[in-house]
Design a protein around this motif. Structure first.
Motif, PDB file in Angstrom:
ATOM      1  N   LEU A 283      59.707  17.809  45.336  1.00 46.17           N
ATOM      2  CA  LEU A 283      60.284  19.116  45.688  1.00 46.17           C
ATOM      3  C   LEU A 283      59.623  20.153  44.792  1.00 46.17           C
ATOM      4  CD1 LEU A 283      64.050  18.089  45.939  1.00 46.17           C
ATOM      5  CD2 LEU A 283      62.421  18.353  47.812  1.00 46.17           C
ATOM      6  N   ALA A 284      58.404  20.528  45.154  1.00 42.80           N
ATOM      7  CA  ALA A 284      57.626  21.407  44.279  1.00 42.80           C
ATOM      8  C   ALA A 284      56.691  22.277  45.102  1.00 42.80           C
ATOM      9  CB  ALA A 284      56.825  20.579  43.280  1.00 42.80           C
ATOM     10  N   THR A 285      56.395  23.459  44.582  1.00 46.79           N
ATOM     11  CA  THR A 285      55.503  24.410  45.246  1.00 46.79           C
ATOM     12  C   THR A 285      54.483  24.952  44.254  1.00 46.79           C
ATOM     13  OG1 THR A 285      57.260  25.060  46.778  1.00 46.79           O
ATOM     14  CG2 THR A 285      55.379  26.544  46.599  1.00 46.79           C
ATOM     15  N   TYR A 286      53.244  24.988  44.699  1.00 45.84           N
ATOM     16  CA  TYR A 286      52.117  25.527  43.937  1.00 45.84           C
ATOM     17  C   TYR A 286      51.873  26.937  44.463  1.00 45.84           C
ATOM     18  CZ  TYR A 286      47.315  25.281  41.924  1.00 45.84           C
ATOM     19  OH  TYR A 286      46.168  25.491  41.204  1.00 45.84           O
ATOM     20  N   TYR A 287      51.871  27.936  43.581  1.00 45.55           N
ATOM     21  CA  TYR A 287      51.722  29.308  44.067  1.00 45.55           C
ATOM     22  C   TYR A 287      50.957  30.182  43.086  1.00 45.55           C
ATOM     23  CZ  TYR A 287      55.789  30.423  41.042  1.00 45.55           C
ATOM     24  OH  TYR A 287      56.648  30.585  39.970  1.00 45.55           O
ATOM     25  N   TYR A 288      50.489  31.337  43.591  1.00 46.81           N
ATOM     26  CA  TYR A 288      49.917  32.387  42.753  1.00 46.81           C
ATOM     27  C   TYR A 288      50.903  33.543  42.731  1.00 46.81           C
ATOM     28  CZ  TYR A 288      45.146  30.630  41.926  1.00 46.81           C
ATOM     29  OH  TYR A 288      44.054  29.925  41.473  1.00 46.81           O
ATOM     30  N   HIS A 329      55.737  29.166  52.429  1.00 45.24           N
ATOM     31  CA  HIS A 329      57.032  29.611  51.930  1.00 45.24           C
ATOM     32  C   HIS A 329      57.318  28.925  50.604  1.00 45.24           C
ATOM     33  CE1 HIS A 329      58.452  25.804  53.684  1.00 45.24           C
ATOM     34  NE2 HIS A 329      57.897  26.194  54.816  1.00 45.24           N
ATOM     35  N   LEU A 330      58.108  29.598  49.781  1.00 50.71           N
ATOM     36  CA  LEU A 330      58.356  29.118  48.429  1.00 50.71           C
ATOM     37  C   LEU A 330      59.215  27.858  48.397  1.00 50.71           C
ATOM     38  CD1 LEU A 330      58.170  29.487  45.357  1.00 50.71           C
ATOM     39  CD2 LEU A 330      60.101  31.081  45.512  1.00 50.71           C
ATOM     40  N   VAL A 331      60.261  27.818  49.212  1.00 52.86           N
ATOM     41  CA  VAL A 331      61.190  26.679  49.205  1.00 52.86           C
ATOM     42  C   VAL A 331      60.530  25.494  49.900  1.00 52.86           C
ATOM     43  CG1 VAL A 331      63.443  25.817  49.928  1.00 52.86           C
ATOM     44  CG2 VAL A 331      63.192  28.201  49.209  1.00 52.86           C
ATOM     45  N   PRO A 332      60.361  24.373  49.212  1.00 53.73           N
ATOM     46  CA  PRO A 332      59.704  23.220  49.838  1.00 53.73           C
ATOM     47  C   PRO A 332      60.611  22.536  50.839  1.00 53.73           C
ATOM     48  CG  PRO A 332      60.488  22.627  47.663  1.00 53.73           C
ATOM     49  CD  PRO A 332      60.754  24.101  47.817  1.00 53.73           C
ATOM     50  N   PRO A 333      60.039  21.766  51.761  1.00 52.27           N
ATOM     51  CA  PRO A 333      60.879  21.022  52.706  1.00 52.27           C
ATOM     52  C   PRO A 333      61.669  19.946  51.974  1.00 52.27           C
ATOM     53  CG  PRO A 333      58.569  20.378  52.906  1.00 52.27           C
ATOM     54  CD  PRO A 333      58.605  21.551  51.980  1.00 52.27           C
ATOM     55  N   ASN A 441      67.338  27.367  43.627  1.00 56.59           N
ATOM     56  CA  ASN A 441      66.559  27.088  42.432  1.00 56.59           C
ATOM     57  C   ASN A 441      65.164  27.698  42.511  1.00 56.59           C
ATOM     58  OD1 ASN A 441      64.955  24.325  40.874  1.00 56.59           O
ATOM     59  ND2 ASN A 441      66.188  25.863  39.834  1.00 56.59           N
ATOM     60  N   PHE A 442      64.622  27.822  43.721  1.00 53.88           N
ATOM     61  CA  PHE A 442      63.304  28.433  43.911  1.00 53.88           C
ATOM     62  C   PHE A 442      63.420  29.941  44.102  1.00 53.88           C
ATOM     63  CE2 PHE A 442      62.517  24.045  44.654  1.00 53.88           C
ATOM     64  CZ  PHE A 442      61.190  23.831  44.321  1.00 53.88           C
ATOM     65  N   LEU A 443      64.362  30.359  44.925  1.00 54.67           N
ATOM     66  CA  LEU A 443      64.472  31.781  45.252  1.00 54.67           C
ATOM     67  C   LEU A 443      64.893  32.623  44.059  1.00 54.67           C
ATOM     68  CD1 LEU A 443      66.126  31.448  48.777  1.00 54.67           C
ATOM     69  CD2 LEU A 443      63.709  31.797  48.214  1.00 54.67           C
ATOM     70  N   PRO A 498      52.668  31.469  48.073  1.00 51.73           N
ATOM     71  CA  PRO A 498      52.747  30.005  48.072  1.00 51.73           C
ATOM     72  C   PRO A 498      51.487  29.424  48.709  1.00 51.73           C
ATOM     73  CG  PRO A 498      54.755  31.010  48.969  1.00 51.73           C
ATOM     74  CD  PRO A 498      53.720  32.067  48.901  1.00 51.73           C
ATOM     75  N   PHE A 499      50.929  28.405  48.084  1.00 57.90           N
ATOM     76  CA  PHE A 499      49.715  27.779  48.601  1.00 57.90           C
ATOM     77  C   PHE A 499      49.964  26.365  49.126  1.00 57.90           C
ATOM     78  CE2 PHE A 499      46.607  30.325  45.692  1.00 57.90           C
ATOM     79  CZ  PHE A 499      46.788  31.445  46.490  1.00 57.90           C
ATOM     80  N   MET A 500      50.686  25.574  48.344  1.00 54.34           N
ATOM     81  CA  MET A 500      50.845  24.159  48.702  1.00 54.34           C
ATOM     82  C   MET A 500      52.190  23.624  48.227  1.00 54.34           C
ATOM     83  SD  MET A 500      47.059  22.786  47.567  1.00 54.34           S
ATOM     84  CE  MET A 500      47.014  23.883  46.140  1.00 54.34           C
ATOM     85  N   ASN A 501      52.692  22.652  48.977  1.00 56.83           N
ATOM     86  CA  ASN A 501      53.797  21.833  48.477  1.00 56.83           C
ATOM     87  C   ASN A 501      53.172  20.650  47.761  1.00 56.83           C
ATOM     88  OD1 ASN A 501      55.510  22.659  51.446  1.00 56.83           O
ATOM     89  ND2 ASN A 501      56.080  23.356  49.412  1.00 56.83           N
TER      90      ASN A 501
END
Length: 532
Positions: A283-288, A329-333, A441-443, A498-501
């Protein structure tokens, strides 16, 4: 006679050496690669996984994650919850002790939770415990710390009252921010309680030594309530942020665990090491993130244009060898009841069409070829994968907009310290792994009042109001809809791209037993063992 004595002495010496060697061989030592040097071992001032891996081996909260990533009792043997879901009563284990032999008490937990919320402590993660009654007001200096909704009912009973029912509260208590420290030990050493020789801990291990940027060694805590089931005698953490060096040491059998290796090595490593290579969805997101305080990143058109121009499919497939999934999107599936998060309207376009739209949007904002030049500095924490992502994104922005892009990297601790302390930047790499399996937790990273983790310094009153409304909504379905509406605003404004989960990449030597992949990426050393 002299000869006989010499032979006897030699036999005794050899026997002693063999006995010592046998003891040394019998010692179970786990060599654990940890991907970076912790900023500190103070539970109130850590925020990244490589820090929590160490600290959670040393200290144990009321609840903990087991090897499968599920919540189980920790320092508390049991708990009850009031009918309205707002009062939790925890019974501490009778045999819970600190490493100096003193009892772990409810007063220790009361002291530790008050310390985290005390504004004088300036704990970066204090907000994660805001569900506790009055926590936010205490943390903002609006109420004294003794008004925090935590009571020491007796020496072994902790009562925590919440502002409202919080279904994921037991997960929050397994977070490093809710760990206890010995009140008596802190009163003796103050902030220096984290040093070897000073530290007293209640986890499965205790701190033996710490040589910054070299090794951090913990040894079995003989006072731990569950010491009979702790198989390891010692864990040596190696704070190596050089992926190639970590892999070499794994291949040389100098390290048993490696966290975060270069994704382009997955195929080669699998061919050589098979199931010792672990690629585990999380449950993680890679972003700039963009610094919205100054132009041109204060312009929503510029942020959207830059985000559009990034080919996420390329990053996931080529740089991460399919170990990551493209994300918009920021919130992962995987969040129960949430479904698919909101994405920007351009996400449905082909990459070519996105780039065309991005160029037009950038020109509208007055930047790009034939207009104001774009000078972009990308900051990232030292890591081969992050370097390749930054290099690829730089090329995309150069090719699409004619931008001048430079790269700056720092070690992981310095990188995040810079962002958390409000340092100015253009664009910076960041990532977030769920502390608890809820979209909030992400938002909440982007709430205007979140001074620690809102790296973009984004401020949108409508977004903040929705996040506050979600805190007050008792109906689960309605609450999730409110959170989706909040994420839609983020997708529109793009303070982050957001780039990747993310997947967690681990190398786990075959001699390690007790390992279990899990989405929360929790791997306490107390569950592990090694064999020759």
């Amino acid at each position: 006679m002299t000869f006989m004595k010499t032979r006897l002495a030699t036999s005794i010496l050899v026997g002693s050496l063999l006995f010592g060697a046998s003891n040394a061989l019998a010692e179970a030592v786990l060599h654990r690669g940890n991907s970076g040097e912790p900023q500190t071992l103070d539970y109130a001032h850590i925020s990244i996984d490589i820090e929590s891996f160490v600290v959670k081996d040393l200290f144990e909260g009321l609840t903990i994650y087991d090897a499968k990533g599920e919540i189980v009792p920790g320092a508390a043997e049991s708990w009850t919850v009031s009918d309205d879901g707002t009062v939790y009563t925890f019974k501490l284990r009778d045999n819970a002790k600190w490493s100096d032999g003193s009892a772990v008490t409810a007063e220790d937990f009361l002291f530790s939770l008050r310390r985290v919320e005390d504004p004088k402590t300036a704990a970066g993660y204090a907000n994660i415990l805001y569900p506790i009654k009055n926590a936010q007001k205490v943390n903002k200096g609006e109420l004294p710390v003794d008004q925090l909704g935590v009571k020491a009912v007796d020496a072994k009973t902790v009562e925590i009252t919440l502002e409202r029912p919080t279904p994921f509260f037991l997960q929050l208590l397994a977070h490093q921010t809710a760990l206890p420290i010995s009140k008596a030990n802190f009163e003796k050493f103050g902030d220096q309680f984290v040093k070897p020789g000073n530290m007293v801990s209640n986890g499965a291990f205790k701190l033996e030594s710490h040589v910054p940027n070299d090794t951090l060694t913990v040894v079995k805590n003989d006072q731990y309530w569950d010491v009979a089931n702790v198989k390891l005698d010692k864990v040596i953490f190696y704070p190596i942020d050089d992926d190639a060096a970590s892999v070499r040491r794994f291949e040389a059998k100098e390290m048993d665990l490696v966290y975060n290796f270069s994704a382009d090595q997955i195929k080669r490593l699998r061919e050589s090491y098979g199931d010792q290579v672990h690629v585990n969805p999380s449950l993680a997101t890679y972003y700039y993130t963009f610094d919205t305080r100054e132009a041109p990143y204060s312009d929503v058109r510029v942020r959207n244009a830059l985000s559009m121009a990034v080919d996420r499919d390329f990053l996931a497939a080529e740089i991460y060898s399919g170990a990551q999934l493209p994300a918009y999107h920021l919130v992962p599936p995987g969040m129960e009841g949430y479904g698919e998060g909101a994405v920007p309207d351009w996400a449905a376009l082909s990459q070519i069409d996105r780039e065309d739209k991005a160029v037009a949007l950038m020109k509208e904002a007055g930047y790009g070829e034939g207009a104001k030049p774009l000078n972009i500095e990308i900051r990232y924490n030292t890591n081969a994968n992050h370097e390749r992502v930054a290099t690829a994104v730089a090329d995309m922005w150069k090719n699409t907009f004619g931008a001048n892009v430079s790269l700056v990297n720092l070690d992981v601790a310095s990188h995040y310290a810079y962002l958390q302390e409000g340092g100015k930047f253009n664009v910076a790499r960041a990532g977030w792994t769920a502390d608890y399996a809820d979209p909030e937790n992400f938002l909440t990273l982007n709430v205007g009042s979140n001074v620690t983790f809102n790296y973009a310094k984004y401020k949108n009153d409508e977004f903040d109001a929705l996040m506050q409304q979600s805190n007050e909504e008792r109906d689960v379905a309605k609450r999730m809809e409110i959170l989706k509406n909040a994420e839609a605003i983020l997708s529109r404004d793009q303070p982050i791209a957001p780039f990747m989960n993310t997947a967690n990449l681990w190398l786990v030597a075959s001699r390690v037993s007790g390992w279990s992949d899990n989405a929360v990426n929790e791997h306490l050393s107390k569950y592990l063992n090694v064999s020759e």
